[in-house]
Design a protein around this motif. Structure first.
Motif, short mmCIF file in Angstrom:
data_model
loop_
_atom_site.label_atom_id
_atom_site.label_comp_id
_atom_site.label_asym_id
_atom_site.label_seq_id
_atom_site.Cartn_x
_atom_site.Cartn_y
_atom_site.Cartn_z
N ALA A 2 1.02 5.82 -0.70
CA ALA A 2 0.34 7.10 -0.88
C ALA A 2 1.33 8.11 -1.45
CB ALA A 2 -0.23 7.61 0.45
N VAL A 19 -3.36 6.94 -4.26
CA VAL A 19 -3.26 5.78 -3.38
C VAL A 19 -3.05 4.54 -4.23
CG1 VAL A 19 -4.44 4.33 -1.70
CG2 VAL A 19 -4.68 6.81 -1.58
N GLU A 20 -2.06 3.73 -3.84
CA GLU A 20 -1.72 2.52 -4.56
C GLU A 20 -2.00 1.31 -3.69
OE1 GLU A 20 -0.36 2.00 -7.57
OE2 GLU A 20 0.42 -0.04 -7.43
N HIS A 40 -7.26 10.50 -6.13
CA HIS A 40 -8.47 11.11 -5.61
C HIS A 40 -8.58 12.55 -6.10
CE1 HIS A 40 -9.63 7.81 -3.06
NE2 HIS A 40 -8.40 7.74 -2.58
N VAL A 51 0.86 -1.18 0.00
CA VAL A 51 0.00 0.00 0.00
C VAL A 51 0.89 1.23 0.00
CG1 VAL A 51 -0.18 -0.04 2.53
CG2 VAL A 51 -1.89 1.20 1.18
#
Length: 313
Positions: free
Chosen positions: A134, A147-148, A174, A132
């Motif tokens: 950002a 966001v990944e 986003h 995860v």
């Protein structure tokens, strides 16, 4: 032809010193600073040409650390964190025809990579993984927050010389409609991966955007818009083969290789040769030469040659 039409041309010469420090077995720190000068020229459709001096500065620092060390043998978890921060400024001087300008841009990135290795019989392993990350881009250029999310599973069996990796990822920016997702599966055969000698074969199939590396999309230099490919309906396959042979008394391995990849946009063919130390951690120089041909473009076939030289000590 309107008076406001025209083009902008620029050139920049910069020096960017880079340094890295392995503070411990689990922590690696790195940083770079740079400064450059050049010029920018505005050419209007009415025949005017206006030139101004430009300057560019940057600073970036990052780290990669292991919060949980991967197990040397047996089963166990592993967790790593990677992060960096970038600042850059571009300015141009004031002239009689052009006003002065100055713009800043920032980029912050943070990623976590976790996996759990399960030991199998015969030295094999099975490792599910989850990632995860950002990223935030700010300043006067393109801005946004991304966001990944990524995950997959890796399997290997040294006795058979086989390894299989299946991965997928999704990138969402986003505040905009920028999205990218992809998945991939790769199968490799290498009976002697420790030395690189003997035959090696790799087959990879990708669907959608880039899927490998998980956090690679967020941690590439491109803007968030450049990180998103949007090719969810696209697919690509790649096949590579090589044969490593001992060279210079066994201290090096020479590997001739050939590769082919194809997608709906065309086909790539490559042939090359690489000379490297027998083990990846051994000191010494490495040399790689590759010739490539790309087919399927609107302008016809394209050809290129790449030469890579590196040294480790």
């Amino acid at each position: 032809m309107r008076e406001g039409d025209g083009s902008v041309e620029g050139s920049l010469t910069a020096a960017i010193p880079y340094a890295a420090l392995r503070a411990s077995e689990r922590l690696r720190l790195w940083g770079a600073v740079g400064h450059g000068t050049g010029d920018v020229t505005l050419r209007t459709a009415m025949g005017g040409s206006y030139r101004s001096d430009t300057a560019w500065s940057m600073a970036v620092a990052g780290l990669r650390g292991g919060l949980l060390a991967p197990p040397a043998g047996g089963s166990g978890p592993a967790l790593a964190v990677t992060s960096d921060a970038l600042w850059t400024r571009t300015s141009s001087g004031r002239t009689r025809q052009l006003a002065a300008s100055e713009s800043d841009a920032t980029r912050l990135r943070l990623g976590l990579e976790g996996s759990y290795r399960m030991a199998l019989g015969g030295g094999g392993s099975l490792a599910p993984k989850l990632e995860v990350g950002a990223r935030h881009d700010g300043g006067d250029a393109e801005t946004g927050f991304g966001v990944e999310l990524g995950g997959g599973v890796a399997w290997s069996d040294p006795a058979l010389g086989l390894s299989l990796d299946v991965s997928g990822r999704a990138l969402v920016a986003h505040g905009s409609d920028l999205k990218d997702r992809g998945c991939a599966a790769s199968l490799a055969f290498d009976p002697d991966p420790a030395t690189g000698r003997g035959p090696s074969l790799g087959l990879r199939r990708e669907f959608g955007g880039r899927a490998q590396g998980g956090l690679d999309a967020l941690f590439q230099p491109a803007t968030l818009e450049g990180c998103t490919g949007g090719g969810e309906a696209s697919s690509r396959w790649t096949l590579e083969a090589g044969w490593g042979v001992a060279a210079f008394g066994g201290r090096f391995v020479g590997t001739p290789r050939v590769g082919v990849s194809a997608s709906a946009f065309g086909r790539d063919l490559s042939v090359g040769w690489r000379l490297a130390p027998e083990t990846a951690a051994a000191p010494g120089p490495s040399l790689g030469v590759e010739a490539a041909r790309r087919e399927g473009g609107a302008a016809g076939a394209e050809h290129g040659v790449r030469i890579e030289v590196s040294a480790r000590w």
